[in-house]
Design an enzyme around this catalytic site. Structure first.
Site, PDB file in Angstrom:
ATOM      1  CB  ALA A  57      -3.934   5.567 -15.058  1.00 58.33           C
ATOM      2  N   GLY A  62      -0.914   5.027 -10.343  1.00 58.16           N
ATOM      3  CA  GLY A  62       0.358   5.167  -9.635  1.00 58.16           C
ATOM      4  C   GLY A  62       0.835   3.862  -9.022  1.00 58.16           C
ATOM      5  N   GLY A 103       7.660  -0.567 -14.865  1.00 63.45           N
ATOM      6  CA  GLY A 103       7.592  -1.236 -13.568  1.00 63.45           C
ATOM      7  C   GLY A 103       8.949  -1.682 -13.073  1.00 63.45           C
ATOM      8  CG  ASP A 104      11.087  -4.146 -15.506  1.00 61.95           C
ATOM      9  OD1 ASP A 104      10.387  -4.886 -14.789  1.00 61.95           O
ATOM     10  OD2 ASP A 104      11.130  -4.239 -16.742  1.00 61.95           O
TER      11      ASP A 104
END
Length: 314
Positions: A223, A225, A251-252
């Protein structure tokens, strides 16, 4: 060209449900099966956005054969290294409010000769690569020292190496001189050996990895960033999502977008955030394409308040 390496790939079955209730019979409102594993997701995200990539994946059993077929169907270039074990399957349960529950198998053991075969395939593919990206947890079998040696051999070969992993393997990648490491908040806290409560804590923890040998750190903070720490300084950013569907692979996608945009500075972070947010709007571990991007929602802060407290975890 960007080569990705996923030592422990998977088939990812994602089910959207109304509410996760312990002990009850649940009915899925939708189901998706996607090729899985962090490096696989990076390659899929790059391909979806017109960036050339090759995925190196050890595969075994019927699940491994299905993984190869699905990647071929998506047009992902790959080097599939056969192994004796069965490629793992993971399950994701996604609720309407964005809550995600994951059940991950450990994966098959990678025998010494199989790890050598994977290493040879990676070094061969790296000859024409701009970046090599090692992603995900280590499967049973290879030691942290063996993983660190693979990282060191790639760095010695002059390849720009990015690593997204956790635990001792993250420290080994930094010590080997990886140009970029991409931990999340929990992984960074584990590496630093302390809880991260403020943005300043994140920066301090990232700088420990940089002092150990890593070039730059791209930390994903949920949350809060993401934050980029490199020689030129620190920049943070966010890209809020009003209707999240699944955080799996976000995230990938962040890492893929960052690499696609040059892997340094504010513009690369902004692109990574746009890709990551677009992934959160997709079901399961589906990767976003150009039509899914909402770059106008990205907000960067090149002069962040290091005293700002992070959102509570959990």
């Amino acid at each position: 060209m960007i080569v990705t390496v996923t030592l422990n790939p998977s088939l990812d079955r994602a089910m959207e449900i109304d509410t996760l209730t312990h002990g009850e019979v649940l009915r899925a409102t939708s189901t998706h099966i996607d090729p899985g594993g962090k490096g696989v997701n990076v390659s899929r995200a790059l391909l979806s956005n017109g960036v050339e990539s090759t995925a190196v994946v050890p595969c075994g059993g019927e699940e491994g054969a299905q993984l190869v077929r699905m990647l071929e169907a998506e047009g992902v270039a790959m080097v599939a290294v056969p192994i004796a074990g069965r490629t793992r399957s993971n399950i994701t349960l996604a609720e309407p409010d964005g809550t995600v529950t994951k059940i991950n198998e450990a994966g098959p053991e990678l025998a010494p000769d199989e790890f050598v075969a994977v290493t040879d395939a990676v070094l061969d593919a790296a000859r024409t690569a701009e970046w090599v990206v090692l992603c995900g947890s280590l499967p049973p079998g290879p030691s942290v020292a063996a993983f660190g040696e693979l990282c060191a051999r790639l760095v010695a070969a002059g390849v720009r190496l990015a690593v997204d992993t956790s635990g001792p393997a993250l420290g080994a990648a930094a010590a080997a001189g990886a140009a970029l490491v991409k931990p999340n908040r929990e992984e960074l806290a584990e590496a630093a050996g302390e809880e991260l409560l403020t943005l300043g804590d994140v920066v301090d923890a990232a700088n420990k990895l940089r002092k150990a040998g890593a070039g730059a750190v791209l930390a994903s903070l949920g949350a809060d960033g993401a934050v980029l720490i490199e020689d030129s300084g620190v920049v943070t950013g966010k890209s809020p999502v009003s209707a999240p569907r699944s955080t799996v692979g976000a995230g990938d996608a962040l890492l893929a977008g960052f690499l696609s945009a040059g892997a340094t500075g504010e513009s690369a972070l902004a692109e990574g955030l746009a890709w990551g947010a677009a992934a959160v709007r997709q079901p399961g571990s589906r990767m976003p394409g150009p039509a899914d991007m909402e770059r106008e929602t990205v907000h960067l802060d090149p002069r962040p308040d290091l005293g700002r407290r992070l959102h509570p975890r959990g």
